[in-house]
Design a protein around this motif. Sequence first.
Motif, PDB file in Angstrom:
ATOM      1  N   SER A  65     -12.295   1.698   0.733  1.00  0.00           N
ATOM      2  CA  SER A  65     -12.336   1.279   2.287  1.00  0.00           C
ATOM      3  C   SER A  65     -12.446  -0.126   2.487  1.00  0.00           C
ATOM      4  O   SER A  65     -12.683  -0.411   4.496  1.00  0.00           O
ATOM      5  CB  SER A  65     -13.412   2.078   2.821  1.00  0.00           C
ATOM      6  N   THR A  66     -13.001  -0.828   2.265  1.00  0.00           N
ATOM      7  CA  THR A  66     -13.622  -1.992   2.396  1.00  0.00           C
ATOM      8  C   THR A  66     -12.598  -2.961   1.743  1.00  0.00           C
ATOM      9  O   THR A  66     -12.589  -4.202   1.677  1.00  0.00           O
ATOM     10  CB  THR A  66     -14.804  -2.799   1.502  1.00  0.00           C
ATOM     11  N   LYS A  67     -11.334  -2.865   1.538  1.00  0.00           N
ATOM     12  CA  LYS A  67     -10.253  -3.892   0.303  1.00  0.00           C
ATOM     13  C   LYS A  67      -9.203  -3.934   1.738  1.00  0.00           C
ATOM     14  O   LYS A  67      -8.896  -2.927   1.794  1.00  0.00           O
ATOM     15  CB  LYS A  67     -10.026  -3.488  -1.144  1.00  0.00           C
ATOM     16  N   THR A  68      -8.676  -5.320   1.231  1.00  0.00           N
ATOM     17  CA  THR A  68      -7.307  -5.212   1.710  1.00  0.00           C
ATOM     18  C   THR A  68      -5.940  -4.770   0.350  1.00  0.00           C
ATOM     19  O   THR A  68      -6.377  -4.409  -0.890  1.00  0.00           O
ATOM     20  CB  THR A  68      -6.325  -6.635   1.739  1.00  0.00           C
ATOM     21  N   PRO A  69      -5.292  -4.329   0.823  1.00  0.00           N
ATOM     22  CA  PRO A  69      -4.155  -3.648  -0.291  1.00  0.00           C
ATOM     23  C   PRO A  69      -4.054  -5.118  -1.270  1.00  0.00           C
ATOM     24  O   PRO A  69      -3.241  -4.022  -2.429  1.00  0.00           O
ATOM     25  CB  PRO A  69      -2.941  -3.238   0.217  1.00  0.00           C
ATOM     26  N   SER A  70      -3.635  -6.056  -1.203  1.00  0.00           N
ATOM     27  CA  SER A  70      -4.021  -7.093  -2.267  1.00  0.00           C
ATOM     28  C   SER A  70      -5.254  -6.905  -3.554  1.00  0.00           C
ATOM     29  O   SER A  70      -5.586  -7.007  -4.589  1.00  0.00           O
ATOM     30  CB  SER A  70      -3.516  -8.188  -2.174  1.00  0.00           C
ATOM     31  N   VAL A 272       0.139   7.756   6.735  1.00  0.00           N
ATOM     32  CA  VAL A 272       0.807   7.348   5.427  1.00  0.00           C
ATOM     33  C   VAL A 272       2.269   7.315   5.088  1.00  0.00           C
ATOM     34  O   VAL A 272       3.267   6.609   4.309  1.00  0.00           O
ATOM     35  CB  VAL A 272       0.433   7.836   4.247  1.00  0.00           C
ATOM     36  N   SER A 273       3.307   8.378   5.744  1.00  0.00           N
ATOM     37  CA  SER A 273       4.177   8.924   5.285  1.00  0.00           C
ATOM     38  C   SER A 273       5.029   7.551   6.231  1.00  0.00           C
ATOM     39  O   SER A 273       6.924   7.508   5.928  1.00  0.00           O
ATOM     40  CB  SER A 273       4.996   9.994   6.177  1.00  0.00           C
ATOM     41  N   LEU A 274       4.991   6.815   6.998  1.00  0.00           N
ATOM     42  CA  LEU A 274       5.018   5.503   7.528  1.00  0.00           C
ATOM     43  C   LEU A 274       5.973   5.188   6.423  1.00  0.00           C
ATOM     44  O   LEU A 274       5.563   4.363   5.625  1.00  0.00           O
ATOM     45  CB  LEU A 274       5.057   4.975   8.555  1.00  0.00           C
ATOM     46  N   ALA A 275       6.829   4.450   7.087  1.00  0.00           N
ATOM     47  CA  ALA A 275       7.268   3.182   5.708  1.00  0.00           C
ATOM     48  C   ALA A 275       6.862   2.612   5.330  1.00  0.00           C
ATOM     49  O   ALA A 275       7.061   1.387   4.284  1.00  0.00           O
ATOM     50  CB  ALA A 275       9.218   3.842   6.073  1.00  0.00           C
ATOM     51  N   THR A 276       6.597   1.356   6.559  1.00  0.00           N
ATOM     52  CA  THR A 276       6.403   0.209   6.455  1.00  0.00           C
ATOM     53  C   THR A 276       4.451   0.307   6.491  1.00  0.00           C
ATOM     54  O   THR A 276       3.868  -1.086   6.593  1.00  0.00           O
ATOM     55  CB  THR A 276       6.347  -0.265   7.843  1.00  0.00           C
ATOM     56  N   PHE A 277       3.765   1.269   5.756  1.00  0.00           N
ATOM     57  CA  PHE A 277       2.269   1.705   5.872  1.00  0.00           C
ATOM     58  C   PHE A 277       2.368   1.041   4.671  1.00  0.00           C
ATOM     59  O   PHE A 277       2.384   1.360   3.907  1.00  0.00           O
ATOM     60  CB  PHE A 277       1.590   3.152   6.314  1.00  0.00           C
ATOM     61  N   ASN A 278       1.106  -0.059   4.323  1.00  0.00           N
ATOM     62  CA  ASN A 278       0.883  -0.116   3.277  1.00  0.00           C
ATOM     63  C   ASN A 278      -0.738  -0.769   3.135  1.00  0.00           C
ATOM     64  O   ASN A 278      -1.183  -0.819   2.415  1.00  0.00           O
ATOM     65  CB  ASN A 278       1.498  -1.209   2.279  1.00  0.00           C
ATOM     66  N   GLU A 279      -1.119  -0.007   4.104  1.00  0.00           N
ATOM     67  CA  GLU A 279      -2.365  -0.312   3.851  1.00  0.00           C
ATOM     68  C   GLU A 279      -3.656   0.511   3.744  1.00  0.00           C
ATOM     69  O   GLU A 279      -4.041   1.356   4.068  1.00  0.00           O
ATOM     70  CB  GLU A 279      -3.535  -0.865   5.772  1.00  0.00           C
ATOM     71  N   ARG A 280      -3.637   1.116   2.125  1.00  0.00           N
ATOM     72  CA  ARG A 280      -4.597   1.932   1.367  1.00  0.00           C
ATOM     73  C   ARG A 280      -5.655   1.965   1.647  1.00  0.00           C
ATOM     74  O   ARG A 280      -6.870   2.461   2.228  1.00  0.00           O
ATOM     75  CB  ARG A 280      -3.960   1.558   0.528  1.00  0.00           C
ATOM     76  N   GLY A 281      -6.718   0.177   1.931  1.00  0.00           N
ATOM     77  CA  GLY A 281      -8.202   0.381   2.578  1.00  0.00           C
ATOM     78  C   GLY A 281      -7.921   1.311   3.352  1.00  0.00           C
ATOM     79  O   GLY A 281      -9.158   1.586   4.045  1.00  0.00           O
TER      80      GLY A 281
END
Length: 316
Positions: A65-70, A272-281
């Motif tokens: 929860s503290t991390k960015t996608p990369s 999460v179902s949004l196609a543009t979502f990538n913020e897993r943190g």
Amino acid sequence: MSSMTQEERAALRARKKADRIRDLHANDLPRSMQPSAAVKTVTIVVLVLTLIYFLFPIYWAIIASTKTPSQMTGSNGLWFAVGIADLPNAIATNYGKLLGWTRGNFWRWVLNSLIYSGVSAGVGTLVAVMAGYATAKFNFRGKNLAIGVIMGCMLMPAALLTIPQYSIFHAMHLTDTMLAVIIPCCVSPFGFFLGRVYAQTSVPNELLEAARIDGASEARIFFTIVLRILAPAMVTIFLFLFVATWNNFLLPLMMISADTLKPVTLGLYGMVSLATFNERGALMMGALLGVLPVIILFLGLQRYWQAGLAAGAVKG
């Protein structure tokens, strides 16, 4: 006199020490039945592994929860990607992203989940205990048939009932309302089963007869006597119903479409179902914050829940 006082004090200390040792070993098994050192070691190892198994997902969610996608893929998965001094900024960044992707509805979803689960568990617990007590202590026509039908409902998959429930609530114009989720979750065959078992084993018939002789009505007997006796059982049923409603995903998915009425599980799924979502943190932060109320509830009611399980395991 001084010598006698010292002897008395020494004797008193010895008695207290003996009492402590006796209390400490009061529930010990006989020496012939005590487990060997190897068995104790294996038991401790298994318990520690089980503890790690259940706590590791929470630990990983805190780290993620503290991390960015990369950083999710490019850093050590078991530790923070930034220094301790930079953790507040990382947490604040993901929290801001969480609120942004949810359009500020995240805490509204958590509140909705609390309403759905709290009301359903409260009403469902009372219904389960009332039904269980009635079938345990009263004889009436069709009692065995009613018990058989309710127990048979425990074998019905919840997913199988979702579409018929949707058809019924749609015909009643209750879809896209909180009642569409609360009403089905208020009925629990498993809660009825627990309520009936506790009523059979914990409520003595002599106490009920004494109350009736004193002129108490059946309603007064139930609400002033029976409910107090079944309090540990009610906590157990409440926790089961609360968690079941909190984790219920398919029913809200079918019944709720308005963003302001979604529970936290359905809201995070929509994010999460949004196609543009990538913020897993940010997603992991939402999952972690969304499960905190359940953790707090379990910790707060743990001793009552354990007492309820123990009471139901012993024939009174």
